[in-house]
Enzyme design. Sequence first.
Site, PDB file in Angstrom:
ATOM      1  N   ARG A  63       4.610   1.788   3.489  1.00 18.11           N
ATOM      2  CA  ARG A  63       5.349   2.166   2.272  1.00 18.11           C
ATOM      3  C   ARG A  63       6.631   1.337   2.103  1.00 18.11           C
ATOM      4  O   ARG A  63       7.053   1.066   0.980  1.00 18.11           O
ATOM      5  CB  ARG A  63       5.688   3.664   2.331  1.00 18.11           C
ATOM      6  CG  ARG A  63       6.215   4.243   1.027  1.00 18.11           C
ATOM      7  CD  ARG A  63       6.309   5.763   1.108  1.00 18.11           C
ATOM      8  NE  ARG A  63       6.646   6.383  -0.166  1.00 18.11           N
ATOM      9  CZ  ARG A  63       7.861   6.791  -0.487  1.00 18.11           C
ATOM     10  NH1 ARG A  63       8.854   6.658   0.362  1.00 18.11           N
ATOM     11  NH2 ARG A  63       8.085   7.342  -1.669  1.00 18.11           N
ATOM     12  N   ILE A  89       9.136   5.295  -7.102  1.00 17.88           N
ATOM     13  CA  ILE A  89       7.934   5.449  -6.280  1.00 17.88           C
ATOM     14  C   ILE A  89       7.937   6.935  -5.912  1.00 17.88           C
ATOM     15  O   ILE A  89       8.963   7.481  -5.497  1.00 17.88           O
ATOM     16  CB  ILE A  89       7.961   4.508  -5.044  1.00 17.88           C
ATOM     17  CG1 ILE A  89       6.759   4.743  -4.120  1.00 17.88           C
ATOM     18  CG2 ILE A  89       9.228   4.614  -4.252  1.00 17.88           C
ATOM     19  CD1 ILE A  89       6.660   3.694  -2.982  1.00 17.88           C
ATOM     20  N   SER A  90       6.792   7.602  -6.071  1.00 21.37           N
ATOM     21  CA  SER A  90       6.756   9.053  -5.867  1.00 21.37           C
ATOM     22  C   SER A  90       7.007   9.445  -4.412  1.00 21.37           C
ATOM     23  O   SER A  90       6.777   8.655  -3.493  1.00 21.37           O
ATOM     24  CB  SER A  90       5.391   9.604  -6.293  1.00 21.37           C
ATOM     25  OG  SER A  90       5.059   9.158  -7.577  1.00 21.37           O
ATOM     26  N   GLN A  91       7.425  10.687  -4.241  1.00 27.45           N
ATOM     27  CA  GLN A  91       7.610  11.281  -2.916  1.00 27.45           C
ATOM     28  C   GLN A  91       6.260  11.236  -2.170  1.00 27.45           C
ATOM     29  O   GLN A  91       5.217  11.519  -2.773  1.00 27.45           O
ATOM     30  CB  GLN A  91       8.038  12.732  -3.144  1.00 27.45           C
ATOM     31  CG  GLN A  91       8.301  13.546  -1.927  1.00 27.45           C
ATOM     32  CD  GLN A  91       8.441  15.030  -2.295  1.00 27.45           C
ATOM     33  OE1 GLN A  91       8.292  15.417  -3.453  1.00 27.45           O
ATOM     34  NE2 GLN A  91       8.719  15.840  -1.304  1.00 27.45           N
TER      35      GLN A  91
END
Length: 242
Positions: A63, A89-91
């Site tokens: 990530r 960027i999503s959790q």
Amino acid sequence: MFLNYNFPVKLLFILVLLFSQCIGQTTHVKDFEYQRKMMVKKQIAWRGINNKKILNAMRKVPRHKFVPEFYQEYAYEDTPLPIEEGQTISQPYIVAFMTDALDLNPEDKVLEIGTGSGYQAAILAEICDTVYTIEIFKSLGEKAETVLKELDYKNIFIKIGDGYNGWKKHSPFDAIIVTCAPTNIPKPLEEQLSEGGRMIIPVGEESVQKLVLIKKKNGKLYQHAVLPVRFVPMINKKGRKY
Ligand code: SAH
């Protein structure tokens, strides 16, 4: 005399420096690997997601390579992070949750709306045959493409454009994942869902949205809200919210 005396010392110094840099780099990579393992354990598995394919994918995909350098050290924290163009960027948990909701099979063809960093696309590509993904910002789409190429993904196809209209040419899709929020579910996306297909999409105004899971059975759509969420809005090419 002076040079002769110093040469071995210098050589030794250079060797020590190179060696320590190598060690430093390995520790750094291992450190991210460890952080990723902990992220999956504490943020994903302990919260009830036990789909092995998703856990393995999230243990594998780096990530930190999908976020701006400044935020790399926070890449495995329990939080969304800023990327370019004011997007996010999503959790990690939300990535896992949405992927889990799609109930994916290895032979599935998936469409993602909102490529952003490319991280969600990489997770999908670890699990399914083919991933199509659309991003409205050229700069983001191009950056995601570069990162995904560096990581050697060959089953992800990126298009720069307005995802509201889906990607008719490659439809129908077994699964559709939307990572930006419109106020209503886009009709073209419903139409491009295959029989038996699943779609997960955040719907609502910027401050309050619900994550909706849609299933198509015998040509009919069945939907229910699964989680309150907050995503960036779905916009058109003029920057207006849908
Ligand atoms: N899935 C991404 C998260 C992206 S955030 C990731 O893993 O990083 C949502 C993204 O949707 C943003 O990059 C935003 O630019 C994009 N977006 C917004 N409206 C869009 C539209 N109409 N079509 C395609 N992408 C859109």
